[in-house]
Design an enzyme around this catalytic site. Sequence first.
Site, PDB file in Angstrom:
ATOM      1  CG  ASP A 240      -2.480   9.066   9.105  1.00  0.00           C
ATOM      2  OD1 ASP A 240      -3.197   9.640   9.796  1.00  0.00           O
ATOM      3  OD2 ASP A 240      -3.264   7.734   8.748  1.00  0.00           O
TER       4      ASP A 240
ATOM      5  CG  ASP B 282      -3.523   4.469   5.668  1.00  0.00           C
ATOM      6  OD1 ASP B 282      -3.572   5.679   6.426  1.00  0.00           O
ATOM      7  OD2 ASP B 282      -4.111   3.462   5.955  1.00  0.00           O
TER       8      ASP B 282
ATOM      9  CG  ASP C 164      -3.041  10.477   5.609  1.00  0.00           C
ATOM     10  OD1 ASP C 164      -3.085  11.304   6.219  1.00  0.00           O
ATOM     11  OD2 ASP C 164      -3.206   9.387   5.674  1.00  0.00           O
TER      12      ASP C 164
END
Length: 683
Positions: free
Chosen positions: A378, A571, A575
Amino acid sequence: MGLPHERYLRPRLYVAAALALPVLALSMGEMLAPWAFAWLPPTLNGWLQLALTTPIFFWAGAPFIRRWWYSIRERDTNMFTLTVTGTGAAYFYSAASLLFSQHFPETLRSGMSAMHGAAAGMSGAAGLPPLYFEATAFITAIVLLGQIIEQRTHSRTDAAIRGLMQLAPKTAHRIRAQDGSEEDVPVDQIRPGDLLRVRPGESLPVDGVLLAEPNGARIGAEIDESMLTGEPLPVEKRAGDTLSAGTLNTTGSFTYRAERVGSDTLLAQIVALVEEAIESEPPIARLADRVSAWFVPSVLGVAALTFFAWGLLGNEHAWLFGLLNAVAVLIIACPCALGLATPVSLVTGIGRGAQVGVLVKDAAALEALSGSTTLIIDKTGTLTEGRPTLSAITPLGGRSESEESLLGLAASAEAPSEHPLGRAIVAAAQKRGLSLLPVSDFHATPGAGVRATVAGRRVEITRASAEEIAAAPLDSSANTQTLVCLRIDGAPAALIALADAIKPSTPAALAALKAQGFHIIMATGDREETARTVAAQLGLDEVHAALSPADKQKLVRAVQARGERIAFAGDGLNDAPALAAANVGIAMGTGTGVAINSAGLVLVKGDLAALARASTLARATLRNIRQNLFWAFAYNSAGIPIAAGLLFPLTGWLLSPMLASIAMCLSSLSVVTNALRLRRLTL
């Protein structure tokens, strides 16, 4: 069915060792120092050995006998099946030889010691068949020692982890609300909201937030967080930053507000996660279990074949040779080393990871990470700081409302959100002194945005479309920024630009991960231009932008379908689906609880440098386990043929049960020693 605690086994080891030494002296003394034992009649010698060995076998070895019976009853063969079968055979044969010696042939009672004693190191005396009490006593003591070594390895790792908890002081300086004076109170009396004073050189008692001084001045602190992150340099903290229990205040004195206490602190959660991971079992451990499932019955078959082969093909004393060699096979094949190979390495590796800010929630995650070939990562909060700041707000559609009015509406709508972009909008409004308006009907869609009713107006904040971006006068710096659109009552009202700096440690961490062979893909919900600009700066291999949580999960499965093993690092709430779908999910410890719960590993401080350390740890741990399994099988493969007497026709070599027990102990010690090298692994 597990063995009792070391505290229960230790007295049994002391008794077994104290009694085994005189048994060894009685059995071998006449061969080593005949002058010292000439006065002792052989029958009395044998009865003394029986008296000393009986409590060793039945009392000191009682935990093993219970495990042996359990394995027989449940048809679940294990190392204790072999150990107790071997020591029991030696004990009961020797007892029968002593009690019924008159029924043995004269040749066995007079000549067996001379024929076999030198080759096998066994006791024997004129008028008695050879006795093997020393094998029973010695082996039981050695297996007790091996089990205690294994338990101490576990306890050392557990103690190292729990030692982190001891870094938090037992008392805290609490500031009284009534008059502002300080009082020292036990940490268990601290409650969330209490104000605490920390002086230079003191450790923090609980988690909390650094406060500004009463006069309004912003205060800083230098905090040593090496016990959480492994990083040696102190971290600068400012008012509003979070602080963790057990970290060390290196300079100055400050006040902070307690937020999480007791079992809610980060340290307590670390201990809980590591304990859970130690109890879990990776696939490679199940491989060892499957091997043991056929290995033990095979060894029992080899022992039986050894007994009958010697008895049917040998001379008049061959049945006795067969019995002794069968016992030696059972002892040297004892899979103590095989049983230790995986758990000792895992426990040591998990403990080492906890020391450098890598929390292993599931032991299988280490194995999955060690075999991963692709890292999907990410952007916001993982590659970047995750603390974006508002850089511009541009009205759309010729609206007459001021920037402050538009920002106030946006901040009010984002106030209940946990997303970093939402928090940045709220922080910008607070910095300008804007008051937040009442909110109702709040709804957040992970990866898409928020909507709410603010002061009677329907407010939405979502990703900006290409048309909305094209309609706004933006400079070239917008390519590196995240753009969201504020919509009021369904109409575009403003374009909000938010900048999120790349973490200083990210480039070096990505370089280390690439050096380890990872193919690195960025998967972000941000727009294409911003994602590609950041990816180009970092030299990433692939970029996938404007992804929803479901799109991220689809990406993971698509790359898996190409035959790649995926590690996903993120995080946020958006996700979580991808973290769960990946072969191993890696969550930033600074992220949301949902992301952390979906991951197999957690990086305490959310720093990608810790991910490079985690990969190194995973590969070293799995390599260590494979080395242990190799040596465990190598010892058995080399020792079983010798114990069975395969070399006897060529060399006259035989392996006594006692020497077999020494070889078994050495194999276990080599496995434990190799596993403990992980404690010194450089990460």
